[in-house]
Design an enzyme around this catalytic site. Structure first.
Site, PDB file in Angstrom:
ATOM      1  N   TYR A 275       1.605  -0.721  11.572  1.00  0.00           N
ATOM      2  CA  TYR A 275       2.526  -1.174  12.616  1.00  0.00           C
ATOM      3  C   TYR A 275       3.353  -2.363  12.151  1.00  0.00           C
ATOM      4  CZ  TYR A 275      -0.083   1.982  15.629  1.00  0.00           C
ATOM      5  OH  TYR A 275      -0.673   3.085  16.171  1.00  0.00           O
TER       6      TYR A 275
ATOM      7  N   LYS B 292       4.296  -2.870   9.107  1.00  0.00           N
ATOM      8  CA  LYS B 292       5.294  -2.266   8.215  1.00  0.00           C
ATOM      9  C   LYS B 292       6.438  -1.632   9.024  1.00  0.00           C
ATOM     10  CE  LYS B 292       5.655   1.065   4.448  1.00  0.00           C
ATOM     11  NZ  LYS B 292       4.968   2.065   3.646  1.00  0.00           N
TER      12      LYS B 292
END
Length: 172
Positions: free
Chosen positions: A142, A144
């Site tokens: 998440y 990323k």
């Protein structure tokens, strides 16, 4: 890989229950007692509860297919269906699960991208979700994808109170 989404309806209840139980168990069984896991599964994937969720205004379930195979699912919420007191201009990803046979193929990113697309189509300014504080792989994913940790809430696995991080992403 021919990936597609299908909006779920009441006719999909049995498949939704099956993939929900299988993917949740795959993700969390090793980290919880069998009793707490079973108590959660019995409550969260009860057919009547799922039927109610499928008919709730502002909640939408989607099946994710890879070719003809059911590879995962996602549930998004807006407005009154939000599970936390968040701004009206937000969309929640309440559930996002990939079947173990289809992990590490970019399907999680595909689902998040579709959730963002849905949020933008509804003029939402924020997308958010809850993720278990010890699920380091999901948290990294998440992050990323542009989400940041902005809060937390309790999540009950049977009788075991656990902490979910609330992660949000502002949409531009």
């Amino acid at each position: 890989m021919a990936i597609r989404l299908k909006k779920c309806g009441s006719e999909d209840l049995a498949d939704l229950q099956a993939i929900g139980i299988e993917t949740f168990t795959d993700t969390f069984a090793a980290h919880n007692t069998p009793e707490d896991l079973q108590a959660y599964l019995d409550k969260a994937y009860d057919p009547e509860k799922l039927r109610e969720e499928l008919s709730t205004a502002g909640s939408t379930f989607y099946f994710l297919y890879d070719g003809a195979k059911l590879a995962g699912y996602m549930k998004i919420n807006v407005e009154e269906a939000l599970t936390e007191d968040m701004a009206a201009d937000s969309l929640e990803v309440e559930r996002i699960y990939i079947h173990p046979d289809f992990k590490r193929r970019g399907l999680g990113k595909y689902l998040i991208d579709k959730a963002i697309e849905s949020a933008r189509a509804q003029a939402k300014e924020l997308i958010w979700l809850g993720v278990w504080e010890h699920n380091v792989n999901a948290i990294a994913f998440y992050e990323k994808m542009g989400f940041i940790h902005t809060g937390s809430h309790s999540f009950f696995m049977g009788d075991d109170e656990q902490t979910d991080f609330i992660m949000t992403k502002k949409l531009g």
